[in-house]
Scaffold this active site. Structure first.
Site, PDB file in Angstrom:
ATOM      1  N   GLY A   1       0.636  -1.319   0.273  1.00 34.89           N
ATOM      2  CA  GLY A   1      -0.006  -0.456   0.022  1.00 34.89           C
ATOM      3  C   GLY A   1       1.271   0.775  -0.355  1.00 34.89           C
ATOM      4  N   LEU A   2       0.344   1.695  -0.670  1.00 27.06           N
ATOM      5  CA  LEU A   2       0.806   3.329   0.349  1.00 27.06           C
ATOM      6  C   LEU A   2       0.981   3.735   1.479  1.00 27.06           C
ATOM      7  CD1 LEU A   2      -1.826   5.830  -2.015  1.00 27.06           C
ATOM      8  CD2 LEU A   2       0.245   5.361  -3.516  1.00 27.06           C
ATOM      9  N   SER A   3       2.759   4.579   1.055  1.00 25.15           N
ATOM     10  CA  SER A   3       3.443   5.548   2.084  1.00 25.15           C
ATOM     11  C   SER A   3       2.327   6.243   3.789  1.00 25.15           C
ATOM     12  CB  SER A   3       4.364   6.387   1.678  1.00 25.15           C
ATOM     13  OG  SER A   3       4.937   7.285   2.790  1.00 25.15           O
ATOM     14  N   GLY A   4       2.524   5.853   3.931  1.00 24.66           N
ATOM     15  CA  GLY A   4       1.418   6.145   5.283  1.00 24.66           C
ATOM     16  C   GLY A   4      -0.538   5.839   5.186  1.00 24.66           C
TER      17      GLY A   4
ATOM     18  N   GLY B   1      -1.371   2.189   6.415  1.00 24.66           N
ATOM     19  CA  GLY B   1      -1.345   1.735   7.230  1.00 24.66           C
ATOM     20  C   GLY B   1      -0.798   0.602   7.307  1.00 24.66           C
ATOM     21  N   LYS B   2       0.728   0.205   6.411  1.00 26.92           N
ATOM     22  CA  LYS B   2       0.734  -1.415   6.790  1.00 26.92           C
ATOM     23  C   LYS B   2       1.577  -1.815   7.428  1.00 26.92           C
ATOM     24  CE  LYS B   2       3.174   0.365   3.525  1.00 26.92           C
ATOM     25  NZ  LYS B   2       2.723   1.537   2.903  1.00 26.92           N
ATOM     26  N   SER B   3       2.903  -0.488   8.523  1.00 28.16           N
ATOM     27  CA  SER B   3       3.955  -0.752  10.128  1.00 28.16           C
ATOM     28  C   SER B   3       2.508  -0.781   9.918  1.00 28.16           C
ATOM     29  CB  SER B   3       4.378   0.482   9.737  1.00 28.16           C
ATOM     30  OG  SER B   3       5.233   0.248   8.724  1.00 28.16           O
TER      31      SER B   3
ATOM     32  N   SER C   1       5.454  -2.237  -1.758  1.00 26.45           N
ATOM     33  CA  SER C   1       5.933  -3.236  -3.025  1.00 26.45           C
ATOM     34  C   SER C   1       5.008  -2.618  -3.818  1.00 26.45           C
ATOM     35  CB  SER C   1       5.715  -4.371  -2.527  1.00 26.45           C
ATOM     36  OG  SER C   1       5.220  -4.562  -1.486  1.00 26.45           O
TER      37      SER C   1
HETATM   38  P1  ADP Z   1       2.846   2.837   6.870  1.00 24.85           P
HETATM   39  O1  ADP Z   1       3.183   1.276   6.910  1.00 24.85           O
HETATM   40  O2  ADP Z   1       1.724   2.212   5.248  1.00 24.85           O
HETATM   41  O3  ADP Z   1       3.825   4.012   5.349  1.00 24.85           O
HETATM   42  P2  ADP Z   1       2.579   3.235   8.694  1.00 24.85           P
HETATM   43  O4  ADP Z   1       1.359   2.766   9.265  1.00 24.85           O
HETATM   44  O5  ADP Z   1       3.564   3.815   9.639  1.00 24.85           O
HETATM   45  O6  ADP Z   1       1.689   3.674   7.587  1.00 24.85           O
HETATM   46  O7  ADP Z   1       0.973   4.959   9.331  1.00 24.85           O
HETATM   47  C1  ADP Z   1      -0.184   5.350   9.006  1.00 24.85           C
HETATM   48  C2  ADP Z   1      -0.561   5.947   9.807  1.00 24.85           C
HETATM   49  O8  ADP Z   1      -2.174   6.144  10.209  1.00 24.85           O
HETATM   50  C3  ADP Z   1      -0.761   5.973  11.306  1.00 24.85           C
HETATM   51  O9  ADP Z   1       0.175   7.214  12.098  1.00 24.85           O
HETATM   52  C4  ADP Z   1      -1.232   5.172  11.692  1.00 24.85           C
HETATM   53  O10 ADP Z   1      -1.720   5.837  13.883  1.00 24.85           O
HETATM   54  C5  ADP Z   1      -2.574   6.516  11.135  1.00 24.85           C
HETATM   55  N1  ADP Z   1      -3.657   5.095  10.536  1.00 24.85           N
HETATM   56  C6  ADP Z   1      -4.827   5.823  11.419  1.00 24.85           C
HETATM   57  N2  ADP Z   1      -5.748   4.731  11.453  1.00 24.85           N
HETATM   58  C7  ADP Z   1      -5.787   3.792  10.405  1.00 24.85           C
HETATM   59  C8  ADP Z   1      -6.498   2.929  10.156  1.00 24.85           C
HETATM   60  N3  ADP Z   1      -7.641   2.476  10.479  1.00 24.85           N
HETATM   61  N4  ADP Z   1      -5.547   1.512   9.961  1.00 24.85           N
HETATM   62  C9  ADP Z   1      -3.644   2.042   9.817  1.00 24.85           C
HETATM   63  N5  ADP Z   1      -3.487   2.696  10.201  1.00 24.85           N
HETATM   64  C10 ADP Z   1      -4.342   4.267  10.879  1.00 24.85           C
END
Ligand code: ADP
Length: 211
Positions: free
Chosen positions: A45-48, A50-52, A119
């Site tokens: 998925g896109l950056s931000g 929620g993957k991590s 990815s």
């Molecule tokens: P990624 O790993 O995809 O780059 P992150 O997990 O680092 O994304 O960041 C996602 C952000 O979105 C976090 O700050 C998280 O708290 C927030 N967030 C808000 N709602 C959700 C949700 N339903 N699922 C996952 N993340 C969420």
């Protein structure tokens, strides 16, 4: 003499004198001891998106359920194994290839491996899927609109990409190819982290990966 990896057709000149070493213990024995069916839970998925966040919460949940896991996270891998790689297209392909090979070793060790990498390319994810046996690759599409990701911008990267400070940023000046048939599809703008985790745990239980 021809020398191939047992699960790959790729031939490489430097492999000519390297023989795949069979170990006494196999994947089945290692998995049985851990009471689980190993697999790769591949978050894309896109950056931000929620993957991590979801991968971390899932790992904690699986730990509570007495399962053996390991989380490979994008930024951490780039600090070590892949520190020599940049973000141009060729480096991104190599980044995912190496992660796929590492994940495959974890699966062989009987562990449920979670990976959190953008990815962005269908072809790279297909390569990783082809590295392991059928059913050992579970693609989880973290589907979050780019506007929401930009609003969250947890690492301030969208701001940098939009101002031109970062080049080749997925969704801005580099494409993201969404999975067509992911095993699990989560829309994080409409569900909570816990709901996402529960959906994945249900999938793993229903398909017999965990008990
Ligand atoms: P990624 O790993 O995809 O780059 P992150 O997990 O680092 O994304 O960041 C996602 C952000 O979105 C976090 O700050 C998280 O708290 C927030 N967030 C808000 N709602 C959700 C949700 N339903 N699922 C996952 N993340 C969420």
């Amino acid at each position: 003499m021809e020398n191939k990896h047992p699960t790959s057709n790729i031939q490489h000149p430097t492999l000519n004198n390297i023989v795949w070493h069979k170990t006494h213990l196999n994947q089945e024995a290692r998995s049985k001891l851990k009471n689980q069916k190993p697999c790769i839970v591949w978050f894309t998925g896109l950056s931000g998106s929620g993957k991590s966040t979801i991968a971390n919460a899932l790992e904690a949940k699986l730990y509570q359920l007495n399962h053996h896991t390991y989380l490979l996270d994008g930024d951490n891998i780039r600090h070590g194994l892949n520190r020599d790689l940049g973000f141009d297209e060729a480096s991104r392909v190599e980044n995912i290839r190496r992660i796929g090979e590492v994940a495959k070793l974890f699966v062989d060790s009987g562990v449920i491996v979670l990976t959190a990498f953008i990815s962005p390319f269908v072809s790279d994810r297909a390569i990783v899927r082809s590295l392991v046996e059928e059913g050992e690759f579970i693609e989880v599409f973290i589907d979050t609109p780019i506007e929401v990701c930009q609003q969250r911008d947890p690492k301030g990267l969208y701001q940098k990409a939009l101002s031109g400070e970062i080049k080749n940023f997925t969704g801005i000046d580099s494409p993201y190819e969404a999975p067509k048939k992911p095993e699990i599809h989560l829309k994080t703008d409409t569900i909570t982290v816990d709901e996402g985790v529960n959906q994945i745990v249900e999938y793993l239980k229903t398909k017999g990966y965990i008990c």
